[in-house]
Design a protein around this motif. Structure first.
Motif, PDB file in Angstrom:
ATOM      1  N   GLN A  69      -4.975  18.728  28.208  1.00 34.67           N
ATOM      2  CA  GLN A  69      -4.928  17.488  29.013  1.00 34.67           C
ATOM      3  C   GLN A  69      -4.772  16.268  28.114  1.00 34.67           C
ATOM      4  O   GLN A  69      -4.017  15.352  28.428  1.00 34.67           O
ATOM      5  CB  GLN A  69      -6.195  17.364  29.859  1.00 34.67           C
ATOM      6  CG  GLN A  69      -6.235  18.341  31.010  1.00 34.67           C
ATOM      7  CD  GLN A  69      -7.529  18.249  31.797  1.00 34.67           C
ATOM      8  OE1 GLN A  69      -8.438  17.500  31.454  1.00 34.67           O
ATOM      9  NE2 GLN A  69      -7.611  19.024  32.866  1.00 34.67           N
ATOM     10  N   VAL A  70      -5.476  16.229  26.996  1.00 31.85           N
ATOM     11  CA  VAL A  70      -5.370  15.106  26.068  1.00 31.85           C
ATOM     12  C   VAL A  70      -3.966  15.044  25.500  1.00 31.85           C
ATOM     13  O   VAL A  70      -3.351  13.969  25.427  1.00 31.85           O
ATOM     14  CB  VAL A  70      -6.425  15.238  24.929  1.00 31.85           C
ATOM     15  CG1 VAL A  70      -6.135  14.261  23.811  1.00 31.85           C
ATOM     16  CG2 VAL A  70      -7.821  15.032  25.486  1.00 31.85           C
ATOM     17  N   ARG A  71      -3.429  16.197  25.132  1.00 29.34           N
ATOM     18  CA  ARG A  71      -2.072  16.220  24.583  1.00 29.34           C
ATOM     19  C   ARG A  71      -1.048  15.754  25.614  1.00 29.34           C
ATOM     20  O   ARG A  71      -0.141  14.997  25.298  1.00 29.34           O
ATOM     21  CB  ARG A  71      -1.725  17.606  24.101  1.00 29.34           C
ATOM     22  CG  ARG A  71      -0.376  17.688  23.468  1.00 29.34           C
ATOM     23  CD  ARG A  71      -0.101  19.031  22.887  1.00 29.34           C
ATOM     24  NE  ARG A  71       1.235  19.017  22.326  1.00 29.34           N
ATOM     25  CZ  ARG A  71       1.651  19.850  21.446  1.00 29.34           C
ATOM     26  NH1 ARG A  71       0.852  20.788  21.000  1.00 29.34           N
ATOM     27  NH2 ARG A  71       2.882  19.796  21.006  1.00 29.34           N
ATOM     28  N   ALA A  73      -1.572  13.748  28.087  1.00 35.31           N
ATOM     29  CA  ALA A  73      -1.777  12.326  28.349  1.00 35.31           C
ATOM     30  C   ALA A  73      -1.192  11.462  27.241  1.00 35.31           C
ATOM     31  O   ALA A  73      -0.810  10.320  27.479  1.00 35.31           O
ATOM     32  CB  ALA A  73      -3.257  12.036  28.533  1.00 35.31           C
ATOM     33  N   THR A  74      -1.160  11.982  26.031  1.00 36.10           N
ATOM     34  CA  THR A  74      -0.668  11.191  24.900  1.00 36.10           C
ATOM     35  C   THR A  74       0.804  11.432  24.596  1.00 36.10           C
ATOM     36  O   THR A  74       1.377  10.779  23.730  1.00 36.10           O
ATOM     37  CB  THR A  74      -1.496  11.474  23.627  1.00 36.10           C
ATOM     38  OG1 THR A  74      -1.399  12.856  23.309  1.00 36.10           O
ATOM     39  CG2 THR A  74      -2.946  11.075  23.831  1.00 36.10           C
ATOM     40  N   SER A  75       1.418  12.375  25.277  1.00 29.38           N
ATOM     41  CA  SER A  75       2.845  12.686  25.026  1.00 29.38           C
ATOM     42  C   SER A  75       3.747  11.788  25.809  1.00 29.38           C
ATOM     43  O   SER A  75       3.494  11.205  26.777  1.00 29.38           O
ATOM     44  CB  SER A  75       3.142  14.132  25.394  1.00 29.38           C
ATOM     45  OG  SER A  75       2.418  15.000  24.566  1.00 29.38           O
TER      46      SER A  75
END
Length: 75
Positions: A69-71, A73-75
């Motif tokens: 999820q973090v990846r 969101a930051t992509s």
């Protein structure tokens, strides 16, 4: 610890596991949590009449979901 390190288990551990023939399922237990990282190395699902929940496996899966999820969101 000596047994875990070498993968040799001199004493069957299933007999001391609360989910074997201890009667917990008939009393009040619905599942057993393997809350220590070493216990899943000793106990297999077939050793218990109850469902077993491996806390280490659940923590790994949650960490992977969070990282994905973090990846995303930051992509």
């Amino acid at each position: 610890m000596d047994e875990l390190v070498f993968g040799r288990f001199a004493v069957p551990h299933a007999g001391v596991f609360p989910g074997g023939d201890s009667g917990l399922s008939a009393q009040w237990c619905e599942a057993v949590v393997l809350g220590c990282t070493e216990i899943p190395l000793l106990i297999q699902p077939e050793d218990s009449v109850l469902p077993i929940l491996d806390s280490t496996r659940h923590a790994r899966r949650a960490a992977l979901r969070e990282a994905a999820q973090v990846r995303a969101a930051t992509s």
